[in-house]
Design a protein around this motif. Structure first.
Motif, PDB file in Angstrom:
ATOM      1  N   TRP A   1       0.806  -1.214   0.000  1.00 25.77           N
ATOM      2  CA  TRP A   1       0.000   0.000   0.000  1.00 25.77           C
ATOM      3  C   TRP A   1       0.843   1.271   0.000  1.00 25.77           C
ATOM      4  N   MET A   2       1.963   1.283   0.710  1.00 25.07           N
ATOM      5  CA  MET A   2       2.799   2.486   0.706  1.00 25.07           C
ATOM      6  C   MET A   2       3.372   2.736  -0.686  1.00 25.07           C
ATOM      7  N   GLU A   3       3.807   1.696  -1.338  1.00 24.17           N
ATOM      8  CA  GLU A   3       4.324   1.851  -2.697  1.00 24.17           C
ATOM      9  C   GLU A   3       3.222   2.283  -3.661  1.00 24.17           C
ATOM     10  N   ALA A   4       2.024   1.770  -3.426  1.00 31.53           N
ATOM     11  CA  ALA A   4       0.890   2.197  -4.253  1.00 31.53           C
ATOM     12  C   ALA A   4       0.626   3.690  -4.071  1.00 31.53           C
ATOM     13  N   TYR A   5       0.723   4.174  -2.837  1.00 27.73           N
ATOM     14  CA  TYR A   5       0.546   5.602  -2.562  1.00 27.73           C
ATOM     15  C   TYR A   5       1.625   6.427  -3.261  1.00 27.73           C
ATOM     16  N   LYS A   6       2.870   5.979  -3.188  1.00 25.59           N
ATOM     17  CA  LYS A   6       3.959   6.703  -3.849  1.00 25.59           C
ATOM     18  C   LYS A   6       3.743   6.752  -5.363  1.00 25.59           C
ATOM     19  N   ARG A   7       3.288   5.650  -5.930  1.00 23.28           N
ATOM     20  CA  ARG A   7       3.074   5.602  -7.380  1.00 23.28           C
ATOM     21  C   ARG A   7       1.916   6.520  -7.776  1.00 23.28           C
ATOM     22  N   LEU A   8       0.854   6.493  -7.009  1.00 21.88           N
ATOM     23  CA  LEU A   8      -0.327   7.306  -7.306  1.00 21.88           C
ATOM     24  C   LEU A   8      -0.010   8.794  -7.240  1.00 21.88           C
ATOM     25  N   THR A   9       0.707   9.220  -6.211  1.00 15.64           N
ATOM     26  CA  THR A   9       0.938  10.649  -6.017  1.00 15.64           C
ATOM     27  C   THR A   9       2.089  11.190  -6.858  1.00 15.64           C
ATOM     28  N   ARG A  10       2.733  10.366  -7.621  1.00 13.00           N
ATOM     29  CA  ARG A  10       3.691  10.888  -8.597  1.00 13.00           C
ATOM     30  C   ARG A  10       2.981  11.625  -9.728  1.00 13.00           C
ATOM     31  N   THR A  11       1.716  11.294  -9.958  1.00 11.97           N
ATOM     32  CA  THR A  11       0.967  11.937 -11.036  1.00 11.97           C
ATOM     33  C   THR A  11      -0.240  12.720 -10.541  1.00 11.97           C
ATOM     34  N   ASN A  12      -0.735  12.420  -9.366  1.00 12.10           N
ATOM     35  CA  ASN A  12      -1.935  13.082  -8.859  1.00 12.10           C
ATOM     36  C   ASN A  12      -1.687  13.586  -7.443  1.00 12.10           C
ATOM     37  N   PRO A  13      -1.655  14.908  -7.238  1.00  8.45           N
ATOM     38  CA  PRO A  13      -1.389  15.427  -5.890  1.00  8.45           C
ATOM     39  C   PRO A  13      -2.579  15.344  -4.953  1.00  8.45           C
ATOM     40  N   PHE A  14      -3.787  15.166  -5.493  1.00  7.69           N
ATOM     41  CA  PHE A  14      -4.997  15.213  -4.660  1.00  7.69           C
ATOM     42  C   PHE A  14      -5.936  14.035  -4.943  1.00  7.69           C
ATOM     43  N   PRO A  15      -5.492  12.814  -4.703  1.00  8.20           N
ATOM     44  CA  PRO A  15      -6.369  11.660  -4.986  1.00  8.20           C
ATOM     45  C   PRO A  15      -7.623  11.635  -4.137  1.00  8.20           C
ATOM     46  N   GLU A  16      -7.594  12.273  -2.955  1.00 11.13           N
ATOM     47  CA  GLU A  16      -8.780  12.284  -2.102  1.00 11.13           C
ATOM     48  C   GLU A  16      -9.917  13.074  -2.731  1.00 11.13           C
ATOM     49  N   PHE A  17      -9.589  13.988  -3.647  1.00  3.64           N
ATOM     50  CA  PHE A  17     -10.625  14.745  -4.352  1.00  3.64           C
ATOM     51  C   PHE A  17     -11.115  13.982  -5.581  1.00  3.64           C
ATOM     52  N   THR A  18     -10.186  13.560  -6.417  1.00  3.18           N
ATOM     53  CA  THR A  18     -10.584  12.909  -7.667  1.00  3.18           C
ATOM     54  C   THR A  18     -11.305  11.587  -7.417  1.00  3.18           C
ATOM     55  N   SER A  19     -10.913  10.859  -6.390  1.00  2.74           N
ATOM     56  CA  SER A  19     -11.563   9.564  -6.127  1.00  2.74           C
ATOM     57  C   SER A  19     -12.991   9.732  -5.630  1.00  2.74           C
ATOM     58  N   ARG A  20     -13.324  10.947  -5.187  1.00  8.07           N
ATOM     59  CA  ARG A  20     -14.673  11.190  -4.697  1.00  8.07           C
ATOM     60  C   ARG A  20     -15.566  11.871  -5.733  1.00  8.07           C
ATOM     61  N   VAL A  21     -15.026  12.774  -6.525  1.00  8.14           N
ATOM     62  CA  VAL A  21     -15.890  13.597  -7.372  1.00  8.14           C
ATOM     63  C   VAL A  21     -15.578  13.518  -8.872  1.00  8.14           C
ATOM     64  N   CYS A  22     -14.503  12.846  -9.254  1.00  6.70           N
ATOM     65  CA  CYS A  22     -14.230  12.691 -10.689  1.00  6.70           C
ATOM     66  C   CYS A  22     -15.140  11.603 -11.262  1.00  6.70           C
ATOM     67  N   PRO A  23     -15.714  11.817 -12.449  1.00  4.58           N
ATOM     68  CA  PRO A  23     -16.585  10.786 -13.046  1.00  4.58           C
ATOM     69  C   PRO A  23     -15.830   9.572 -13.579  1.00  4.58           C
ATOM     70  N   ALA A  24     -14.515   9.556 -13.413  1.00  6.73           N
ATOM     71  CA  ALA A  24     -13.676   8.405 -13.764  1.00  6.73           C
ATOM     72  C   ALA A  24     -13.676   8.073 -15.250  1.00  6.73           C
ATOM     73  N   PRO A  25     -13.189   9.003 -16.111  1.00  8.58           N
ATOM     74  CA  PRO A  25     -13.029   8.654 -17.518  1.00  8.58           C
ATOM     75  C   PRO A  25     -12.039   7.509 -17.720  1.00  8.58           C
ATOM     76  N   CYS A  26     -11.189   7.277 -16.719  1.00  2.85           N
ATOM     77  CA  CYS A  26     -10.273   6.140 -16.778  1.00  2.85           C
ATOM     78  C   CYS A  26     -11.045   4.831 -16.886  1.00  2.85           C
ATOM     79  N   GLU A  27     -12.115   4.707 -16.107  1.00  6.82           N
ATOM     80  CA  GLU A  27     -12.910   3.477 -16.141  1.00  6.82           C
ATOM     81  C   GLU A  27     -13.665   3.347 -17.457  1.00  6.82           C
ATOM     82  N   GLY A  28     -14.058   4.481 -18.034  1.00 13.29           N
ATOM     83  CA  GLY A  28     -14.737   4.429 -19.325  1.00 13.29           C
ATOM     84  C   GLY A  28     -13.848   3.922 -20.437  1.00 13.29           C
ATOM     85  N   SER A  29     -12.501   4.064 -20.252  1.00  9.58           N
ATOM     86  CA  SER A  29     -11.553   3.619 -21.277  1.00  9.58           C
ATOM     87  C   SER A  29     -10.794   2.366 -20.877  1.00  9.58           C
TER      88      SER A  29
END
Length: 494
Positions: free
Chosen positions: A85-113
């Motif tokens: 999990w710590m490595e997952a956090y490091k990998r995630l925040t290399r590209t996204n500084p605010f995952p707590e926001f996007t994971s709650r309110v982004c419509p997730a175009p990633c999942e659509g693709s």
């Protein structure tokens, strides 16, 4: 990535939600975390697809396809599957500084693709992102960052997602950043545009605390262009980044639009959140829907948020009007092929609550508002509508054609306009005489972000028009890179 055969063995499982009849009694987050073991299984579903379209972040048919911040999603899916999990956090925040926001309110175009979504249910990317960042905060992995100061001073105007992203990246490379916010709290639409049950403000405050401890300075209750001239910032700072959003709400040009009881959705939502934070609604400084018949004109996330907020106030009834047709239950491959964002019917939290409470979906499709009628005191009492069908004119352009005999009168005590935004406010662009595009947005090329005024940059909705939070975050990062290059000749921000 993940387990080689996981996508064949395991089914998609969404995060749980508190029951509608329970959650409508409060303003707390409706989402409930899954267990670590459940998340491991969801991470295992990520297949070794060869070309992970999930992090493409491109525009297809005018909509985002894949993640605009370029999250390398298969990598942290695999790490979650392996329990790292710590490595997952490091990998995630290399590209996204605010995952707590996007994971709650982004419509997730990633999942659509998601490649898996071409034939079956896509990976629950958003939920995995949510669990990674919440685990990181719980475990104390999220810490302030300190960098050697460059001595350069930068002003960021606006503390929405674009402004926060810009400030984060500029501060991370050593620049001294001051954010000017006209409101009494930072966050922009994250704070006042999105209701508490979808994004609890303690999560916004939690991030702001980290940013303040990192040395970023916030100046509140100060509107640039009014309380302090924009030109003064140019004199005092080495660069200025405008992240003021597209806050000019779209109105409705019909009879009765100015009646008492007709409100912009953004005013309804923001006043409610401020009163909630200030006094738990006890000061009554908000627009109440209690015991009222509510009509919401417009759909999307804002319309849904109005539904949920009205229900929590204790409205008598709530309906949504959408001029577009009802989306199909499944993606139409002929007109909406993968990996485009799937245009299909979604029952969001507000609709779930209305269905649970009233036994019906509040949305009404292919409906056009003709006029709003008031009583002798100038208060809203009725909304008159007609059903429409979309047809082509002589030049092949689609237009809404009224269907005779479908006129209807709706009882209404309040009308909320959730029809989007037209562009940024004029104060700062006019003071600095900035070039603007035909839609009134401040003109600056993507991946350049510099305006027609020397050392003035722009990012987010103020540049591109109303868009997704994740686009604002990406624009903030790229604008920070260009400011860094402008000041230092090069940049390590990627």
């Amino acid at each position: 990535m993940g387990k080689a055969t996981g996508f064949l063995e395991y089914e998609r499982k969404e995060s749980n939600k508190r029951p509608p009849q329970e959650r409508i009694k409060d303003w707390n987050e409706y989402k409930v975390s899954l267990t670590k073991e459940e998340m491991k299984i969801q991470g295992a579903r990520c297949m070794d697809c060869g070309i992970p379209f999930c992090h493409g972040g491109v525009l297809l048919a005018g909509m985002a396809a894949g993640c605009p911040v370029k999250n390398l999603i298969p990598e942290w899916n695999d790490l979650v599957y392996r329990g790292q999990w710590m490595e997952a956090y490091k990998r995630l925040t290399r590209t996204n500084p605010f995952p707590e926001f996007t994971s709650r309110v982004c419509p997730a175009p990633c999942e659509g693709s998601c490649t898996e979504g071409y034939q079956m249910e896509s990976v629950t990317i958003s939920n995995i992102e949510y669990e990674i960042i919440e685990t990181a905060f719980t475990e104390g992995w999220v810490k302030p960052f300190k960098a050697k100061s460059t001595g350069r001073q930068i002003a960021v105007v606006g503390s929405g997602p674009a402004g926060l992203s810009t400030a984060h990246y500029l501060s991370a490379v050593g620049h001294d950043v001051t954010i000017y916010e006209r409101s009494d709290r930072a966050g922009g639409l994250l704070m006042y545009g999105i209701p508490n049950m979808k994004l609890e403000k303690r999560f916004v405050d939690r991030r702001l605390k980290v940013m303040e401890e990192s040395g970023i300075k916030f100046i509140y209750n100060t509107e640039v262009g009014k309380d302090v001239p924009a030109k003064k910032l140019l004199e005092e700072f080495d660069a200025v980044v405008l992240c003021c959003g597209a806050t000019k709400a779209r109105g409705l040009n019909v009879e009765g639009k100015d009646l008492d009881g007709v409100h912009f959705a953004v005013d309804f939502l923001s006043a409610n959140t401020k009163s909630l934070l200030d006094s738990n609604l006890e000061d009554e400084n908000y627009i109440s829907a209690q015991d009222k018949d509510i009509i919401i004109i417009g759909g999307g996330d804002t319309g849904t948020d109005c539904v949920g907020t009205s229900i929590r106030h204790g409205c008598n009834s709530v309906y949504q009007f959408e001029i577009m047709p009802e989306p199909p239950e499944k993606r139409q491959e002929s007109s909406n092929p993968w990996p485009e964002w799937p245009k299909k019917l979604k029952v969001d939290y507000g609709q779930e609550e209305a269905i649970s409470l009233y036994g019906r979906d509040p949305r009404n499709y292919l409906i056009n508002t003709k006029k709003i009628i008031g009583d002798e005191n100038g208060k809203v009492k009725e909304v008159h509508t007609v059903q429409i069908e979309w047809t082509k004119d002589d030049q092949g352009r689609m237009y809404p054609k009224e269907i005779p005999g479908t006129e209807k009168v709706w009882k209404a005590d309040m009308v909320l306009l959730a029809m989007g935004f037209l562009g940024p406010e004029d104060t700062i662009p006019e003071e600095l005489k900035l070039d603007r595009d035909p839609r009134s947005n401040v003109m600056a090329e993507y991946e350049d972000f510099e305006t027609s005024e020397e050392k003035v940059f722009v990012a987010g909705d103020m540049r591109r028009g109303q868009s997704l939070i994740v686009w604002a975050i990406q624009e903030g990062k790229l604008a920070a890179r260009e400011v860094d290059k402008y000041l230092m000749g090069k940049s390590v921000i990627k």
